[in-house]
Design an enzyme around this catalytic site. Structure first.
Site, PDB file in Angstrom:
ATOM      1  N   ARG A 185       0.876  -1.250  -0.063  1.00 16.37           N
ATOM      2  CA  ARG A 185       0.043   0.065  -0.161  1.00 16.37           C
ATOM      3  C   ARG A 185       0.875   1.294  -0.011  1.00 16.37           C
ATOM      4  NH1 ARG A 185      -3.142  -1.705   5.395  1.00 16.37           N
ATOM      5  NH2 ARG A 185      -1.081  -1.994   5.594  1.00 16.37           N
TER       6      ARG A 185
ATOM      7  N   LYS B 199       2.905 -19.900   5.531  1.00 10.30           N
ATOM      8  CA  LYS B 199       2.040 -20.027   7.082  1.00 10.30           C
ATOM      9  C   LYS B 199       1.827 -18.824   7.710  1.00 10.30           C
ATOM     10  CE  LYS B 199       4.371 -21.150  10.796  1.00 10.30           C
ATOM     11  NZ  LYS B 199       5.261 -21.243  11.942  1.00 10.30           N
TER      12      LYS B 199
ATOM     13  N   HIS C 142       8.942 -23.752   5.131  1.00 12.81           N
ATOM     14  CA  HIS C 142      10.532 -23.537   4.687  1.00 12.81           C
ATOM     15  C   HIS C 142      11.305 -24.782   5.302  1.00 12.81           C
ATOM     16  CE1 HIS C 142      10.678 -21.969   8.748  1.00 12.81           C
ATOM     17  NE2 HIS C 142      12.265 -22.031   8.826  1.00 12.81           N
TER      18      HIS C 142
ATOM     19  N   LYS D  61      14.903 -27.362   3.653  1.00 15.23           N
ATOM     20  CA  LYS D  61      16.300 -27.318   4.202  1.00 15.23           C
ATOM     21  C   LYS D  61      17.012 -28.443   3.561  1.00 15.23           C
ATOM     22  CE  LYS D  61      15.074 -25.283   8.687  1.00 15.23           C
ATOM     23  NZ  LYS D  61      16.024 -23.935   9.128  1.00 15.23           N
TER      24      LYS D  61
ATOM     25  N   GLU E  81      15.050 -23.991  20.117  1.00 13.77           N
ATOM     26  CA  GLU E  81      15.508 -22.705  19.714  1.00 13.77           C
ATOM     27  C   GLU E  81      16.034 -22.083  20.847  1.00 13.77           C
ATOM     28  OE1 GLU E  81      13.113 -20.911  16.246  1.00 13.77           O
ATOM     29  OE2 GLU E  81      11.620 -21.738  17.702  1.00 13.77           O
TER      30      GLU E  81
ATOM     31  N   ASP F 163       2.676 -23.561  15.863  1.00 15.88           N
ATOM     32  CA  ASP F 163       3.650 -22.551  15.072  1.00 15.88           C
ATOM     33  C   ASP F 163       4.733 -23.697  14.655  1.00 15.88           C
ATOM     34  OD1 ASP F 163       4.990 -20.083  14.394  1.00 15.88           O
ATOM     35  OD2 ASP F 163       6.331 -20.601  15.953  1.00 15.88           O
TER      36      ASP F 163
ATOM     37  N   HIS G 269       6.302 -27.902  10.631  1.00 15.00           N
ATOM     38  CA  HIS G 269       7.749 -28.326  10.541  1.00 15.00           C
ATOM     39  C   HIS G 269       7.619 -29.559  10.959  1.00 15.00           C
ATOM     40  CE1 HIS G 269       7.830 -24.050   9.308  1.00 15.00           C
ATOM     41  NE2 HIS G 269       8.246 -23.779  10.552  1.00 15.00           N
TER      42      HIS G 269
ATOM     43  N   LYS H 173      11.111 -22.818  22.650  1.00 15.58           N
ATOM     44  CA  LYS H 173      11.778 -21.713  22.641  1.00 15.58           C
ATOM     45  C   LYS H 173      12.652 -21.507  23.853  1.00 15.58           C
ATOM     46  CE  LYS H 173       9.142 -19.184  19.152  1.00 15.58           C
ATOM     47  NZ  LYS H 173      10.023 -19.538  17.979  1.00 15.58           N
TER      48      LYS H 173
HETATM   49  P1  NDP Z   1       5.031  -7.601   7.556  1.00 17.60           P
HETATM   50  O1  NDP Z   1       3.877  -6.852   8.301  1.00 17.60           O
HETATM   51  O2  NDP Z   1       6.413  -7.263   7.813  1.00 17.60           O
HETATM   52  O3  NDP Z   1       4.531  -7.034   6.188  1.00 17.60           O
HETATM   53  C1  NDP Z   1       3.599  -7.178   5.504  1.00 17.60           C
HETATM   54  C2  NDP Z   1       3.476  -6.534   3.908  1.00 17.60           C
HETATM   55  O4  NDP Z   1       2.097  -6.565   3.699  1.00 17.60           O
HETATM   56  C3  NDP Z   1       4.122  -5.164   3.912  1.00 17.60           C
HETATM   57  O5  NDP Z   1       4.892  -5.082   2.740  1.00 17.60           O
HETATM   58  C4  NDP Z   1       2.762  -4.289   3.908  1.00 17.60           C
HETATM   59  O6  NDP Z   1       3.041  -3.437   3.369  1.00 17.60           O
HETATM   60  C5  NDP Z   1       1.718  -5.588   2.888  1.00 17.60           C
HETATM   61  N1  NDP Z   1       0.393  -5.071   3.115  1.00 17.60           N
HETATM   62  C6  NDP Z   1      -0.427  -5.302   4.222  1.00 17.60           C
HETATM   63  N2  NDP Z   1      -1.611  -5.068   4.105  1.00 17.60           N
HETATM   64  C7  NDP Z   1      -1.762  -4.972   2.673  1.00 17.60           C
HETATM   65  C8  NDP Z   1      -2.837  -4.677   1.907  1.00 17.60           C
HETATM   66  N3  NDP Z   1      -3.988  -4.385   2.093  1.00 17.60           N
HETATM   67  N4  NDP Z   1      -2.654  -4.328   0.523  1.00 17.60           N
HETATM   68  C9  NDP Z   1      -1.252  -4.417  -0.068  1.00 17.60           C
HETATM   69  N5  NDP Z   1      -0.180  -4.908   0.886  1.00 17.60           N
HETATM   70  C10 NDP Z   1      -0.533  -4.801   2.217  1.00 17.60           C
HETATM   71  O7  NDP Z   1       4.697  -9.156   7.579  1.00 17.60           O
HETATM   72  P2  NDP Z   1       5.856 -10.364   7.063  1.00 17.60           P
HETATM   73  O8  NDP Z   1       6.578  -9.707   6.109  1.00 17.60           O
HETATM   74  O9  NDP Z   1       6.526 -10.545   8.596  1.00 17.60           O
HETATM   75  O10 NDP Z   1       4.824 -11.491   6.927  1.00 17.60           O
HETATM   76  C11 NDP Z   1       4.014 -11.586   5.709  1.00 17.60           C
HETATM   77  C12 NDP Z   1       3.350 -12.688   5.837  1.00 17.60           C
HETATM   78  O11 NDP Z   1       4.216 -13.960   5.743  1.00 17.60           O
HETATM   79  C13 NDP Z   1       2.627 -13.107   7.447  1.00 17.60           C
HETATM   80  O12 NDP Z   1       1.375 -13.805   6.984  1.00 17.60           O
HETATM   81  C14 NDP Z   1       3.524 -13.946   8.024  1.00 17.60           C
HETATM   82  O13 NDP Z   1       2.823 -14.706   8.967  1.00 17.60           O
HETATM   83  C15 NDP Z   1       4.043 -14.860   6.975  1.00 17.60           C
HETATM   84  N6  NDP Z   1       5.466 -15.522   7.456  1.00 17.60           N
HETATM   85  C16 NDP Z   1       6.590 -14.459   7.557  1.00 17.60           C
HETATM   86  C17 NDP Z   1       7.733 -14.873   7.973  1.00 17.60           C
HETATM   87  C18 NDP Z   1       8.679 -13.897   8.246  1.00 17.60           C
HETATM   88  O14 NDP Z   1       9.918 -14.549   8.741  1.00 17.60           O
HETATM   89  N7  NDP Z   1       8.468 -12.544   8.289  1.00 17.60           N
HETATM   90  C19 NDP Z   1       8.002 -16.258   8.237  1.00 17.60           C
HETATM   91  C20 NDP Z   1       6.896 -17.153   7.802  1.00 17.60           C
HETATM   92  C21 NDP Z   1       5.809 -16.657   7.279  1.00 17.60           C
HETATM   93  P3  NDP Z   1       2.001  -1.814   3.348  1.00 17.60           P
HETATM   94  O15 NDP Z   1       1.781  -1.633   4.926  1.00 17.60           O
HETATM   95  O16 NDP Z   1       2.913  -0.907   2.817  1.00 17.60           O
HETATM   96  O17 NDP Z   1       0.835  -2.257   2.757  1.00 17.60           O
HETATM   97  C1  BG6 Z   2       8.835 -20.204  11.745  1.00 12.88           C
HETATM   98  C2  BG6 Z   2       8.296 -20.063  13.372  1.00 12.88           C
HETATM   99  O1  BG6 Z   2       7.796 -20.735  11.017  1.00 12.88           O
HETATM  100  O2  BG6 Z   2       9.885 -21.111  12.190  1.00 12.88           O
HETATM  101  C3  BG6 Z   2       9.410 -19.526  14.189  1.00 12.88           C
HETATM  102  O3  BG6 Z   2       7.118 -19.272  13.216  1.00 12.88           O
HETATM  103  C4  BG6 Z   2      10.453 -20.157  14.447  1.00 12.88           C
HETATM  104  O4  BG6 Z   2       8.787 -19.423  15.612  1.00 12.88           O
HETATM  105  C5  BG6 Z   2      11.030 -20.461  12.984  1.00 12.88           C
HETATM  106  O5  BG6 Z   2      11.292 -19.473  15.132  1.00 12.88           O
HETATM  107  C6  BG6 Z   2      12.182 -21.473  13.004  1.00 12.88           C
HETATM  108  O6  BG6 Z   2      12.826 -21.639  11.642  1.00 12.88           O
HETATM  109  P1  BG6 Z   2      14.250 -22.056  11.708  1.00 12.88           P
HETATM  110  O7  BG6 Z   2      14.604 -22.029  10.162  1.00 12.88           O
HETATM  111  O8  BG6 Z   2      14.838 -20.847  12.449  1.00 12.88           O
HETATM  112  O9  BG6 Z   2      14.589 -23.317  12.517  1.00 12.88           O
END
Ligand code: NDP
Ligand code: BG6
Length: 514
Positions: A82, A180, A210, A214, A248, A267, A272, A363
């Protein structure tokens, strides 16, 4: 004592990577000879392109694949979110992300960074309204593989899938990638699957776990199905039990809001650990193709017995001095959510009946360590005097750190002291055997598999639902019992009751250490 395994390895071991087998015998010397075949040119749209997952994992992984020669220079990546931003501003943001998450400047040569950023574009778009989709459509090519990565919360999957169909962005060959959490329980997982299925066929949907990307997890399949050695022993006649550990050192790390609604069971275990269990326990598939592999994994999940309360342990890490515990970290003093789970799981089929699988994850434990340990039965009759010291053979498949495989053997203690037995590991670290560069990040492999159209390492909808059905029963029992999770010390190996889960069966967990 440690015996180094320095046997010849053939580069062609990789089941999925498009490397050319070579006839070399010294892996280190030959690792430079590995060849990577580029995937087809692609347009990858990342919804949530400015988010943590995109910046920390997806984009750095793509950069590494460009560097490795697998991502073609004609590939394009289009971030969507956005936030109003120009293409240049997005490129600058991703340059900063590469500097942050690929910290060694030698790993990101400037000319390649420029090439990578040159292939990046950005579209401002709120996926819940109708603006911006035409602009996005104008950026997609008809002759490139088209993939949509939904790096946003699951409540946005449905709106995105609908608009991709409505605005004609999704072709029958397009791929959609989801992360997820894939549901919170069986009902919500079914609802998500239904939303995706309304616009995409199952063979277009790539559900990421993910752990499946691995290196060692895939090597588990190679180990089992490309070697004649283990498979005859891989059953209840020869295996005493299996231990699967994902430990972890981190706590909930600022994700308290999400984590407190999930807990370790949702989680980690539902996805996993379940995948690790399936790959360890499944029957050999007839072919190494996505559905054959996933059919076998599904059979394992369906053969899991319901787990009685007495075979489950839940823990919550407590405060340690001035460092807060779980309750402080999630800001919920009454939380009943577990940051640790241990389970004794039985699989009711011919191969495994009577051989328990013990799973644990938590954890704030002593070490970051993930492994699958297959503990074999003792020899039926010992001819040696030191019966009490006899150890069982164990095959340890280490996921992290120091990915590799160890086989614990009993041998004679060297020297003239008579026939004394001792235990030694036959130890193979992948980095030593193959060279460090060959151990790639899970996301690198998974994103390339999406482009190549290979679903083997992605979960099918029915698999996810079956895993939730089994998980829901355990969660339901916990809720009924109203028992609080047992506190455990941060930096330890988990709650006391988890030790008891093993001790009462005359077994012991392996140490949580690296
Ligand atoms: P973030 O909150 O960091 O990022 C969310 C992203 O979505 C931002 O780019 C945001 O940008 C965008 N966004 C939110 N609402 C909208 C919308 N209505 N339209 C368009 N874009 C939108 O989340 P993460 O990157 O951490 O996670 C994303 C997903 O991946 C989640 O479901 C999370 O559970 C999953 N996930 C994340 C992991 C991680 O390591 N971070 C690992 C595994 C899964 P903006 O606000 O500018 O719109
Ligand atoms: C994510 C979980 O899917 O896997 C986290 O949401 C967790 O809670 C992570 O820490 C662990 O991944 P890795 O690759 O670091 O073992």
């Amino acid at each position: 004592m440690m015996l180094a395994l320095s046997f010849p390895c053939n580069k062609g071991y990789s089941l999925l990577e498009s490397r050319v087998p070579n006839a070399g015998f010294n892996r280190k010397a030959n690792s430079m000879a590995a060849r990577t075949i580029p995937v087809d040119p692609f347009d990858l749209v990342i919804f949530g392109g400015t988010g943590d997952l995109a910046r920390r994992k997806i984009l750095p992984s793509l950069f590494r694949r460009l560097k490795a020669g697998q991502m073609p220079k004609q590939a394009r990546v289009i971030g969507c979110a956005r936030s109003k931003m120009t293409r240049k501003a997005y490129q600058d943001q991703i340059r900063a992300a590469l500097e942050e998450f690929i910290s060694d400047p030698e790993e990101r040569p400037e000319d390649l960074v420029e090439t990578f950023l040159g292939g990046l574009d950005y579209v401002t778009l709120d996926v819940t309204d109708d603006e911006g989709w035409k602009q996005l459509q104008g950026k997609l090519r008809d002759d490139a593989v088209r993939a949509f990565y939904l790096s946003v919360g699951p409540s946005l999957f449905g709106p995105i899938a609908r608009r991709l169909a409505e605005f004609d962005l999704a072709t029958p060959e397009s791929r959609i990638v989801v992360e997820k959490p894939l549901g919170h329980d069986l009902e919500s997982a079914k609802a998500l699957n239904t939303e995706l299925a309304a616009c995409f066929n199952e063979d277009q949907i790539y559900r990421i776990d993910h752990y499946l990307g691995k290196e060692t997890v895939q090597n588990l399949m190679a180990l089992r199905f490309a070697n004649a050695l283990f498979e005859p022993l891989w059953n209840a006649h020869h295996v005493d039990h299996v231990q699967i550990t994902v430990a972890e050192t981190v706590g909930v790390e600022g994700r308290g809001g999400y984590y407190d609604k999930s807990g370790a069971m949702r989680d980690m275990v539902q996805n996993h650990l379940m995948q690790l269990l399936c790959l360890t326990a499944m029957e050999p598939p007839a072919h190494f193709d996505p559905d054959a592999v996933r059919d076998e994994k599904l059979k394992v999940i369906r053969a899991l017995d319901p787990v009685p309360l007495k075979d489950t342990v839940r823990g919550q890490y407590r405060a340690n001095g001035s460092t807060g515990g779980y309750l402080e970290h999630v800001g919920n003093p009454d939380s009943m959510t577990e940051s640790y789970v241990a389970l004794k799981v039985q699989i009711s089929n011919w191969r495994w009946a009577g051989t328990p699988f013990y799973l644990r994850t938590g954890k704030k434990l002593r070490s970051r360590m993930s492994e699958i340990a297959v503990i074999f039965k003792e020899v039926p009759h010992s001819i040696f005097p030191e019966v009490s010291e006899r150890k069982r053979n164990a095959l340890i498949i280490r996921l992290q750190p120091n990915e590799g495989i160890t086989l614990r053997m009993t041998i004679k203690d060297p020297g003239p002291g008579g026939m004394r037995l001792t235990e030694v590991p036959l130890d193979m670290s992948f980095a030593d055997a193959l060279g460090p560069a060959d151990v790639t990040d899970a996301y690198e492999r998974l994103v390339m598999d999406v482009i190549r159209g290979n679903q083997t390492l992605f979960m099918r909808g029915d698999e996810v639902e079956a895993a939730w059905a089994w998980t829901d029963e355990i969660l339901g029992r916990w809720e009924e019992s109203r028992e609080r999770p047992q506190p455990y010390d941060p930096g330890g190996s988990g709650p006391e009751d988890a030790l008891g889960l093993m001790h009462r069966d005359g077994r012991r967990w392996r140490e949580v250490e690296t």
